[in-house]
Design a protein around this motif. Structure first.
Motif, PDB file in Angstrom:
ATOM      1  N   PRO A   1       4.891  20.086  -6.389  1.00  0.00           N
ATOM      2  CA  PRO A   1       4.344  21.168  -5.418  1.00  0.00           C
ATOM      3  C   PRO A   1       4.331  20.385  -3.819  1.00  0.00           C
ATOM      4  CG  PRO A   1       2.577  20.355  -6.781  1.00  0.00           C
ATOM      5  CD  PRO A   1       3.692  19.721  -7.258  1.00  0.00           C
ATOM      6  N   PRO A   2       4.444  21.258  -2.847  1.00  0.00           N
ATOM      7  CA  PRO A   2       4.436  20.953  -1.351  1.00  0.00           C
ATOM      8  C   PRO A   2       3.270  19.986  -1.130  1.00  0.00           C
ATOM      9  CG  PRO A   2       5.309  23.017  -1.559  1.00  0.00           C
ATOM     10  CD  PRO A   2       4.931  22.625  -2.979  1.00  0.00           C
ATOM     11  N   TRP A   3       1.956  20.575  -1.660  1.00  0.00           N
ATOM     12  CA  TRP A   3       0.894  19.855  -1.178  1.00  0.00           C
ATOM     13  C   TRP A   3       1.060  18.217  -1.697  1.00  0.00           C
ATOM     14  CZ3 TRP A   3      -2.327  17.809  -4.937  1.00  0.00           C
ATOM     15  CH2 TRP A   3      -2.237  18.291  -6.119  1.00  0.00           C
ATOM     16  N   GLN A   4       1.420  18.195  -2.773  1.00  0.00           N
ATOM     17  CA  GLN A   4       1.626  16.786  -3.379  1.00  0.00           C
ATOM     18  C   GLN A   4       2.426  15.867  -2.705  1.00  0.00           C
ATOM     19  OE1 GLN A   4       2.386  16.775  -7.741  1.00  0.00           O
ATOM     20  NE2 GLN A   4       1.942  14.804  -7.911  1.00  0.00           N
ATOM     21  N   VAL A   5       3.318  16.569  -2.087  1.00  0.00           N
ATOM     22  CA  VAL A   5       4.453  15.555  -1.458  1.00  0.00           C
ATOM     23  C   VAL A   5       3.714  15.405   0.164  1.00  0.00           C
ATOM     24  CG1 VAL A   5       6.525  15.568  -0.260  1.00  0.00           C
ATOM     25  CG2 VAL A   5       6.464  16.429  -2.416  1.00  0.00           C
ATOM     26  N   PHE A   6       2.814  16.403   0.516  1.00  0.00           N
ATOM     27  CA  PHE A   6       2.434  16.198   1.804  1.00  0.00           C
ATOM     28  C   PHE A   6       1.205  15.214   1.685  1.00  0.00           C
ATOM     29  CE2 PHE A   6      -1.098  17.331   4.736  1.00  0.00           C
ATOM     30  CZ  PHE A   6      -0.449  17.249   6.137  1.00  0.00           C
ATOM     31  N   ALA A   7       0.478  15.137   0.573  1.00  0.00           N
ATOM     32  CA  ALA A   7      -0.501  14.328   0.458  1.00  0.00           C
ATOM     33  C   ALA A   7       0.076  12.861   0.386  1.00  0.00           C
ATOM     34  CB  ALA A   7      -1.291  14.625  -0.733  1.00  0.00           C
TER      35      ALA A   7
ATOM     36  N   LEU B   1       0.897  -1.356  -0.095  1.00  0.00           N
ATOM     37  CA  LEU B   1       0.075   0.124   0.088  1.00  0.00           C
ATOM     38  C   LEU B   1       0.968   1.386  -0.069  1.00  0.00           C
ATOM     39  CD1 LEU B   1      -2.823  -0.973   2.500  1.00  0.00           C
ATOM     40  CD2 LEU B   1      -3.043  -0.802  -0.088  1.00  0.00           C
ATOM     41  N   GLY B   2       1.821   1.548   0.758  1.00  0.00           N
ATOM     42  CA  GLY B   2       2.978   2.342   0.813  1.00  0.00           C
ATOM     43  C   GLY B   2       3.611   2.753  -0.502  1.00  0.00           C
ATOM     44  N   LEU B   3       3.850   1.413  -1.169  1.00  0.00           N
ATOM     45  CA  LEU B   3       4.451   1.586  -2.761  1.00  0.00           C
ATOM     46  C   LEU B   3       3.434   2.184  -3.559  1.00  0.00           C
ATOM     47  CD1 LEU B   3       6.876   1.173  -4.422  1.00  0.00           C
ATOM     48  CD2 LEU B   3       6.254  -1.098  -4.947  1.00  0.00           C
ATOM     49  N   LEU B   4       2.241   1.487  -3.597  1.00  0.00           N
ATOM     50  CA  LEU B   4       1.084   2.120  -4.593  1.00  0.00           C
ATOM     51  C   LEU B   4       0.927   3.547  -4.173  1.00  0.00           C
ATOM     52  CD1 LEU B   4      -1.371  -0.858  -4.444  1.00  0.00           C
ATOM     53  CD2 LEU B   4       0.325  -0.008  -6.585  1.00  0.00           C
ATOM     54  N   SER B   5       0.940   4.141  -2.804  1.00  0.00           N
ATOM     55  CA  SER B   5       0.659   5.499  -2.577  1.00  0.00           C
ATOM     56  C   SER B   5       1.886   6.394  -3.247  1.00  0.00           C
ATOM     57  CB  SER B   5       0.811   5.546  -1.232  1.00  0.00           C
ATOM     58  OG  SER B   5      -0.631   4.818  -0.495  1.00  0.00           O
TER      59      SER B   5
ATOM     60  N   VAL C   1       3.519   5.657  -5.990  1.00  0.00           N
ATOM     61  CA  VAL C   1       3.567   5.450  -7.263  1.00  0.00           C
ATOM     62  C   VAL C   1       2.200   6.423  -7.674  1.00  0.00           C
ATOM     63  CG1 VAL C   1       2.898   3.870  -9.217  1.00  0.00           C
ATOM     64  CG2 VAL C   1       4.786   3.310  -7.531  1.00  0.00           C
ATOM     65  N   GLY C   2       1.287   6.176  -6.989  1.00  0.00           N
ATOM     66  CA  GLY C   2       0.114   6.928  -7.331  1.00  0.00           C
ATOM     67  C   GLY C   2       0.417   8.392  -7.282  1.00  0.00           C
ATOM     68  N   TRP C   3       0.865   9.136  -6.321  1.00  0.00           N
ATOM     69  CA  TRP C   3       1.033  10.382  -6.103  1.00  0.00           C
ATOM     70  C   TRP C   3       2.271  11.101  -6.753  1.00  0.00           C
ATOM     71  CZ3 TRP C   3      -2.116  13.839  -4.541  1.00  0.00           C
ATOM     72  CH2 TRP C   3      -3.304  13.366  -3.611  1.00  0.00           C
ATOM     73  N   LEU C   4       3.216  10.212  -7.058  1.00  0.00           N
ATOM     74  CA  LEU C   4       4.422  10.811  -7.438  1.00  0.00           C
ATOM     75  C   LEU C   4       4.799  10.442  -8.899  1.00  0.00           C
ATOM     76  CD1 LEU C   4       6.646  10.592  -4.452  1.00  0.00           C
ATOM     77  CD2 LEU C   4       5.302  12.461  -5.189  1.00  0.00           C
ATOM     78  N   SER C   5       3.915   9.852  -9.715  1.00  0.00           N
ATOM     79  CA  SER C   5       4.013   9.479 -10.715  1.00  0.00           C
ATOM     80  C   SER C   5       3.579  10.766 -11.979  1.00  0.00           C
ATOM     81  CB  SER C   5       3.275   8.123 -11.377  1.00  0.00           C
ATOM     82  OG  SER C   5       2.049   8.368 -11.087  1.00  0.00           O
TER      83      SER C   5
ATOM     84  N   GLY D   1       2.873  11.659   1.691  1.00  0.00           N
ATOM     85  CA  GLY D   1       3.285  11.041   2.990  1.00  0.00           C
ATOM     86  C   GLY D   1       2.001  10.713   3.803  1.00  0.00           C
ATOM     87  N   LEU D   2       0.979  11.703   3.931  1.00  0.00           N
ATOM     88  CA  LEU D   2      -0.033  11.325   4.516  1.00  0.00           C
ATOM     89  C   LEU D   2      -0.903   9.994   3.900  1.00  0.00           C
ATOM     90  CD1 LEU D   2      -2.027  12.565   6.667  1.00  0.00           C
ATOM     91  CD2 LEU D   2      -3.315  13.675   4.793  1.00  0.00           C
ATOM     92  N   THR D   3      -0.901   9.587   2.921  1.00  0.00           N
ATOM     93  CA  THR D   3      -1.589   8.430   2.200  1.00  0.00           C
ATOM     94  C   THR D   3      -0.665   7.167   2.542  1.00  0.00           C
ATOM     95  OG1 THR D   3      -2.400   9.710   0.382  1.00  0.00           O
ATOM     96  CG2 THR D   3      -2.315   7.549   0.250  1.00  0.00           C
ATOM     97  N   VAL D   4       0.780   7.296   2.636  1.00  0.00           N
ATOM     98  CA  VAL D   4       1.632   6.130   3.425  1.00  0.00           C
ATOM     99  C   VAL D   4       1.171   5.877   4.581  1.00  0.00           C
ATOM    100  CG1 VAL D   4       3.955   5.794   3.689  1.00  0.00           C
ATOM    101  CG2 VAL D   4       3.329   6.483   1.570  1.00  0.00           C
TER     102      VAL D   4
END
Length: 125
Positions: free
Chosen positions: A102-108, A71-75, A77-81, A110-113
């Motif tokens: 953008p910072p919001w994307q990296v934060f999201a 789930l962490g890997l998929l998160s 891949v989903g956010w950073l692809s 991390g929150l998803t992981v």
């Protein structure tokens, strides 16, 4: 500042090993050590009512770890692809992978992981 880089599978795998494989191995060994010490303590305890059931959820220890890893890997891949910019532009998944987020994307991400880890822990109860 934009950097134009070619995608390199060996470099990607090396970075994934360093930032995913090594921390996962260290975390799994710490969890395994704690689990073994708690299991030994419960087996030797005479006051425990359900001595053999402590920590044994429907998934078990290793499946819970694998579920959290997946789930962490998929998160990630989903956010950073893909990438969004400050002007509303969108860069979809593809090669070479985006290098600026953008910072919001990296934060999201991390929150998803973190949420994926909590879901995995809840399923192991």
């Amino acid at each position: 500042m934009t950097v134009d880089l070619e995608f390199s599978w060996p470099q990607f795998l090396w970075i994934a090993f360093i930032f995913v494989g090594v921390p996962t191995t260290i975390g799994a060994s710490i969890i395994w050590t704690i689990w073994r010490s708690e299991r030994t303590g419960v087996e030797h305890s005479t006051t425990a009512l359900d001595a053999g059931r402590t920590g044994s959820g429907p998934l078990g220890l290793w499946r819970t770890g694998l579920l959290a890893f997946a789930l962490g890997l998929l998160s990630c891949v989903g956010w950073l692809s893909w990438s969004a910019d400050y002007k509303g532009g969108f860069r979809g998944p593809g090669l070479p992978a985006p290098t600026q987020f953008p910072p919001w994307q990296v934060f999201a991400c991390g929150l998803t992981v973190i949420l994926a880890c909590f879901v995995s822990a809840h399923r192991s109860r």
